[in-house]
Scaffold this motif. Structure first.
Motif, PDB file in Angstrom:
ATOM      1  N   PRO A   1       0.820  -1.213   0.000  1.00 31.11           N
ATOM      2  CA  PRO A   1       0.000   0.000   0.000  1.00 31.11           C
ATOM      3  C   PRO A   1       0.853   1.262   0.000  1.00 31.11           C
ATOM      4  O   PRO A   1       1.963   1.278   0.561  1.00 31.11           O
ATOM      5  CB  PRO A   1      -0.811  -0.127   1.295  1.00 31.11           C
ATOM      6  CG  PRO A   1      -0.869  -1.581   1.573  1.00 31.11           C
ATOM      7  CD  PRO A   1       0.459  -2.120   1.109  1.00 31.11           C
ATOM      8  N   GLU A   2       0.363   2.289  -0.634  1.00 30.92           N
ATOM      9  CA  GLU A   2       1.028   3.580  -0.651  1.00 30.92           C
ATOM     10  C   GLU A   2      -0.030   4.678  -0.698  1.00 30.92           C
ATOM     11  O   GLU A   2      -1.191   4.413  -1.012  1.00 30.92           O
ATOM     12  CB  GLU A   2       1.956   3.700  -1.866  1.00 30.92           C
ATOM     13  CG  GLU A   2       1.226   3.587  -3.196  1.00 30.92           C
ATOM     14  CD  GLU A   2       2.164   3.643  -4.386  1.00 30.92           C
ATOM     15  OE1 GLU A   2       3.277   4.169  -4.231  1.00 30.92           O
ATOM     16  OE2 GLU A   2       1.771   3.162  -5.465  1.00 30.92           O
ATOM     17  N   TRP A   3       0.382   5.890  -0.362  1.00 36.72           N
ATOM     18  CA  TRP A   3      -0.488   7.044  -0.529  1.00 36.72           C
ATOM     19  C   TRP A   3      -0.331   7.561  -1.951  1.00 36.72           C
ATOM     20  O   TRP A   3       0.790   7.723  -2.448  1.00 36.72           O
ATOM     21  CB  TRP A   3      -0.162   8.128   0.496  1.00 36.72           C
ATOM     22  CG  TRP A   3      -0.849   7.861   1.801  1.00 36.72           C
ATOM     23  CD1 TRP A   3      -0.335   7.230   2.883  1.00 36.72           C
ATOM     24  CD2 TRP A   3      -2.199   8.207   2.125  1.00 36.72           C
ATOM     25  NE1 TRP A   3      -1.287   7.154   3.887  1.00 36.72           N
ATOM     26  CE2 TRP A   3      -2.436   7.739   3.448  1.00 36.72           C
ATOM     27  CE3 TRP A   3      -3.226   8.859   1.446  1.00 36.72           C
ATOM     28  CZ2 TRP A   3      -3.663   7.911   4.091  1.00 36.72           C
ATOM     29  CZ3 TRP A   3      -4.454   9.023   2.079  1.00 36.72           C
ATOM     30  CH2 TRP A   3      -4.661   8.550   3.379  1.00 36.72           C
ATOM     31  N   ILE A   4      -1.441   7.795  -2.608  1.00 35.74           N
ATOM     32  CA  ILE A   4      -1.474   8.156  -4.026  1.00 35.74           C
ATOM     33  C   ILE A   4      -1.903   9.611  -4.165  1.00 35.74           C
ATOM     34  O   ILE A   4      -2.883  10.048  -3.553  1.00 35.74           O
ATOM     35  CB  ILE A   4      -2.455   7.243  -4.787  1.00 35.74           C
ATOM     36  CG1 ILE A   4      -2.050   5.785  -4.623  1.00 35.74           C
ATOM     37  CG2 ILE A   4      -2.501   7.624  -6.269  1.00 35.74           C
ATOM     38  CD1 ILE A   4      -3.121   4.801  -5.045  1.00 35.74           C
ATOM     39  N   THR A   5      -1.160  10.350  -4.982  1.00 37.19           N
ATOM     40  CA  THR A   5      -1.474  11.750  -5.260  1.00 37.19           C
ATOM     41  C   THR A   5      -2.250  11.857  -6.570  1.00 37.19           C
ATOM     42  O   THR A   5      -1.881  11.234  -7.573  1.00 37.19           O
ATOM     43  CB  THR A   5      -0.188  12.579  -5.352  1.00 37.19           C
ATOM     44  OG1 THR A   5       0.464  12.583  -4.078  1.00 37.19           O
ATOM     45  CG2 THR A   5      -0.478  14.017  -5.765  1.00 37.19           C
ATOM     46  N   TYR A   6      -3.320  12.654  -6.546  1.00 36.55           N
ATOM     47  CA  TYR A   6      -4.109  12.958  -7.740  1.00 36.55           C
ATOM     48  C   TYR A   6      -3.814  14.392  -8.164  1.00 36.55           C
ATOM     49  O   TYR A   6      -3.726  15.290  -7.319  1.00 36.55           O
ATOM     50  CB  TYR A   6      -5.602  12.850  -7.441  1.00 36.55           C
ATOM     51  CG  TYR A   6      -6.132  11.457  -7.198  1.00 36.55           C
ATOM     52  CD1 TYR A   6      -7.110  10.914  -8.029  1.00 36.55           C
ATOM     53  CD2 TYR A   6      -5.681  10.675  -6.129  1.00 36.55           C
ATOM     54  CE1 TYR A   6      -7.629   9.649  -7.800  1.00 36.55           C
ATOM     55  CE2 TYR A   6      -6.179   9.406  -5.894  1.00 36.55           C
ATOM     56  CZ  TYR A   6      -7.161   8.898  -6.737  1.00 36.55           C
ATOM     57  OH  TYR A   6      -7.663   7.642  -6.510  1.00 36.55           O
ATOM     58  N   VAL A   7      -3.675  14.609  -9.469  1.00 36.21           N
ATOM     59  CA  VAL A   7      -3.428  15.939 -10.001  1.00 36.21           C
ATOM     60  C   VAL A   7      -4.619  16.363 -10.850  1.00 36.21           C
ATOM     61  O   VAL A   7      -5.063  15.613 -11.732  1.00 36.21           O
ATOM     62  CB  VAL A   7      -2.144  15.978 -10.841  1.00 36.21           C
ATOM     63  CG1 VAL A   7      -1.892  17.382 -11.382  1.00 36.21           C
ATOM     64  CG2 VAL A   7      -0.942  15.507 -10.020  1.00 36.21           C
ATOM     65  N   ALA A   8      -5.141  17.552 -10.590  1.00 33.06           N
ATOM     66  CA  ALA A   8      -6.297  18.058 -11.322  1.00 33.06           C
ATOM     67  C   ALA A   8      -5.933  18.364 -12.778  1.00 33.06           C
ATOM     68  O   ALA A   8      -4.870  18.935 -13.050  1.00 33.06           O
ATOM     69  CB  ALA A   8      -6.830  19.322 -10.647  1.00 33.06           C
ATOM     70  N   VAL A   9      -6.800  17.979 -13.688  1.00 31.73           N
ATOM     71  CA  VAL A   9      -6.634  18.311 -15.105  1.00 31.73           C
ATOM     72  C   VAL A   9      -7.990  18.749 -15.658  1.00 31.73           C
ATOM     73  O   VAL A   9      -9.042  18.343 -15.168  1.00 31.73           O
ATOM     74  CB  VAL A   9      -6.093  17.123 -15.927  1.00 31.73           C
ATOM     75  CG1 VAL A   9      -4.666  16.794 -15.501  1.00 31.73           C
ATOM     76  CG2 VAL A   9      -6.972  15.892 -15.795  1.00 31.73           C
ATOM     77  N   ASP A  10      -7.937  19.587 -16.680  1.00 32.79           N
ATOM     78  CA  ASP A  10      -9.174  20.064 -17.295  1.00 32.79           C
ATOM     79  C   ASP A  10      -9.841  18.981 -18.129  1.00 32.79           C
ATOM     80  O   ASP A  10     -11.071  18.905 -18.184  1.00 32.79           O
ATOM     81  CB  ASP A  10      -8.884  21.286 -18.179  1.00 32.79           C
ATOM     82  CG  ASP A  10      -8.430  22.490 -17.378  1.00 32.79           C
ATOM     83  OD1 ASP A  10      -8.807  22.601 -16.195  1.00 32.79           O
ATOM     84  OD2 ASP A  10      -7.693  23.313 -17.940  1.00 32.79           O
ATOM     85  N   ASP A  11      -9.039  18.153 -18.801  1.00 34.61           N
ATOM     86  CA  ASP A  11      -9.561  17.114 -19.690  1.00 34.61           C
ATOM     87  C   ASP A  11      -8.689  15.876 -19.513  1.00 34.61           C
ATOM     88  O   ASP A  11      -7.570  15.815 -20.026  1.00 34.61           O
ATOM     89  CB  ASP A  11      -9.522  17.609 -21.140  1.00 34.61           C
ATOM     90  CG  ASP A  11     -10.148  16.630 -22.124  1.00 34.61           C
ATOM     91  OD1 ASP A  11     -10.092  15.407 -21.882  1.00 34.61           O
ATOM     92  OD2 ASP A  11     -10.684  17.084 -23.157  1.00 34.61           O
ATOM     93  N   VAL A  12      -9.181  14.905 -18.779  1.00 34.13           N
ATOM     94  CA  VAL A  12      -8.354  13.744 -18.464  1.00 34.13           C
ATOM     95  C   VAL A  12      -8.034  12.942 -19.720  1.00 34.13           C
ATOM     96  O   VAL A  12      -6.949  12.361 -19.836  1.00 34.13           O
ATOM     97  CB  VAL A  12      -9.028  12.861 -17.394  1.00 34.13           C
ATOM     98  CG1 VAL A  12     -10.236  12.128 -17.950  1.00 34.13           C
ATOM     99  CG2 VAL A  12      -8.030  11.877 -16.781  1.00 34.13           C
ATOM    100  N   GLY A  13      -8.936  12.931 -20.691  1.00 29.97           N
ATOM    101  CA  GLY A  13      -8.666  12.204 -21.926  1.00 29.97           C
ATOM    102  C   GLY A  13      -7.503  12.806 -22.689  1.00 29.97           C
ATOM    103  O   GLY A  13      -6.587  12.094 -23.140  1.00 29.97           O
ATOM    104  N   ALA A  14      -7.507  14.121 -22.819  1.00 30.38           N
ATOM    105  CA  ALA A  14      -6.438  14.791 -23.550  1.00 30.38           C
ATOM    106  C   ALA A  14      -5.109  14.660 -22.819  1.00 30.38           C
ATOM    107  O   ALA A  14      -4.063  14.404 -23.441  1.00 30.38           O
ATOM    108  CB  ALA A  14      -6.794  16.262 -23.748  1.00 30.38           C
ATOM    109  N   THR A  15      -5.117  14.824 -21.507  1.00 22.10           N
ATOM    110  CA  THR A  15      -3.867  14.738 -20.751  1.00 22.10           C
ATOM    111  C   THR A  15      -3.337  13.318 -20.749  1.00 22.10           C
ATOM    112  O   THR A  15      -2.135  13.093 -20.928  1.00 22.10           O
ATOM    113  CB  THR A  15      -4.067  15.240 -19.317  1.00 22.10           C
ATOM    114  OG1 THR A  15      -4.626  16.557 -19.341  1.00 22.10           O
ATOM    115  CG2 THR A  15      -2.749  15.291 -18.566  1.00 22.10           C
ATOM    116  N   ALA A  16      -4.213  12.339 -20.549  1.00 25.37           N
ATOM    117  CA  ALA A  16      -3.774  10.941 -20.579  1.00 25.37           C
ATOM    118  C   ALA A  16      -3.205  10.583 -21.944  1.00 25.37           C
ATOM    119  O   ALA A  16      -2.242   9.813 -22.048  1.00 25.37           O
ATOM    120  CB  ALA A  16      -4.934  10.015 -20.228  1.00 25.37           C
ATOM    121  N   GLY A  17      -3.782  11.164 -22.993  1.00 23.58           N
ATOM    122  CA  GLY A  17      -3.290  10.886 -24.338  1.00 23.58           C
ATOM    123  C   GLY A  17      -1.900  11.401 -24.598  1.00 23.58           C
ATOM    124  O   GLY A  17      -1.216  10.941 -25.515  1.00 23.58           O
ATOM    125  N   ALA A  18      -1.449  12.370 -23.786  1.00 23.42           N
ATOM    126  CA  ALA A  18      -0.120  12.946 -23.968  1.00 23.42           C
ATOM    127  C   ALA A  18       0.941  12.269 -23.113  1.00 23.42           C
ATOM    128  O   ALA A  18       2.126  12.589 -23.235  1.00 23.42           O
ATOM    129  CB  ALA A  18      -0.163  14.437 -23.642  1.00 23.42           C
TER     130      ALA A  18
END
Length: 279
Positions: free
Chosen positions: A76-93
């Motif tokens: 187990p670990e602590w996971i950080t989430y980062v805010a993005v405007d468009d998760v599809g576009a950011t994930a695609g990059a």
């Protein structure tokens, strides 16, 4: 004019949420409830295959504890989430910038959409496009998330990834250990923290834009999650009483810290803001 009761929001590129996936969710809530005074609310239906339990402090969301996905056998670990405007576009990059898209993008109901990512040096984090869950609503005070720090063997290589993907910058005037998101300070001033620039008059330009930390370390890259505490030593002792282990303690110009291991293996950092007090 901002209102003190308005929700905290996070612009693109700013870490916004933390959670941990633990094999025994009830044991984890018992540990972190004792350590931080959190209360918990199950957000999944009783017949759902997993659990997602949101932690609150005085009625405001601060973090979450989840059961791991089927087949997961990692520590187990602590996971950080980062805010993005468009998760599809950011994930695609992600791949183009040298990272690995581990899963998603996927919709997790009204709360939002997410994707799991691994950076080129192996540190894992998540992208979050907010729906109803905007992010942590209480931060930087005892019992809440304080900061996420990227521990990496090569900060410059890390910036080559996070800069194009999330808009992060390293400003020499701020020191090598701070990623900034240009405009974040203005966002805070116009929403939930109108006095931020006056309060930080002592700091160099751009300090209000700091969104995450980075430090050069030996070994594999990872994201470290730090929680604010009123007293490091008291909180470290509380962690031990609740079944955790204190792995290390340290002091610097601004903080007194302890890295602890919870009963199932996650390693949060306890951070007491104590400028010069330790000397």
């Amino acid at each position: 004019m901002s209102s003190p009761t308005q929700p905290r929001t996070y612009p693109h590129g700013v870490p916004c949420w933390v959670d941990t996936e633990q094999p025994d969710v009830d044991a984890a809530t018992a540990f972190y409830g004792a350590l931080f005074g959190w209360t918990f609310t199950d957000k999944m239906p009783p017949d759902a295959p997993g659990r997602y339990v949101v932690a609150s402090l005085d009625g405001q969301d601060v973090a979450a504890i989840a059961s791991p996905p089927d087949g997961s056998d990692g520590t187990p670990e602590w996971i950080t989430y980062v805010a993005v405007d468009d998760v599809g576009a950011t994930a695609g990059a992600v791949a183009a910038d040298g990272g690995v898209l581990l899963s998603g993008p996927e919709t997790v109901g009204p709360p939002g959409r997410m994707a799991s990512v691994q950076d080129p040096q192996g540190a894992r984090f998540r992208l979050w496009q907010a729906g109803t869950r905007l992010g942590a609503q209480r931060v930087n005070e005892p019992g809440t998330w304080n900061f996420s720090n990227l521990l990496t063997p090569d900060p410059n290589r890390a910036l080559d990834f996070y800069g194009p993907l999330l808009g992060w910058e390293l400003d020499p005037a701020l020191g090598a250990g701070m990623f900034r998101v240009p405009g974040y300070g203005d966002h805070l001033a116009h929403t939930i923290d109108p006095g931020i620039f006056e309060r930080q008059e002592f700091a160099p330009p751009g300090f209000a834009d700091v969104a995450a930390g980075v430090a050069a370390v030996d070994g594999p890259a990872r994201w470290d999650v730090a929680f604010s505490v009123a007293d490091r030593d008291e909180s470290a002792a509380a962690a031990e009483r609740a079944g955790g282990v204190v792995l290390s303690t340290s002091e610097n110009e601004w903080t007194r810290e302890a890295v602890v291991r919870d009963p199932q293996g996650a390693r949060p950092t306890l951070s007491q803001f104590a400028p010069q007090e330790w000397g």
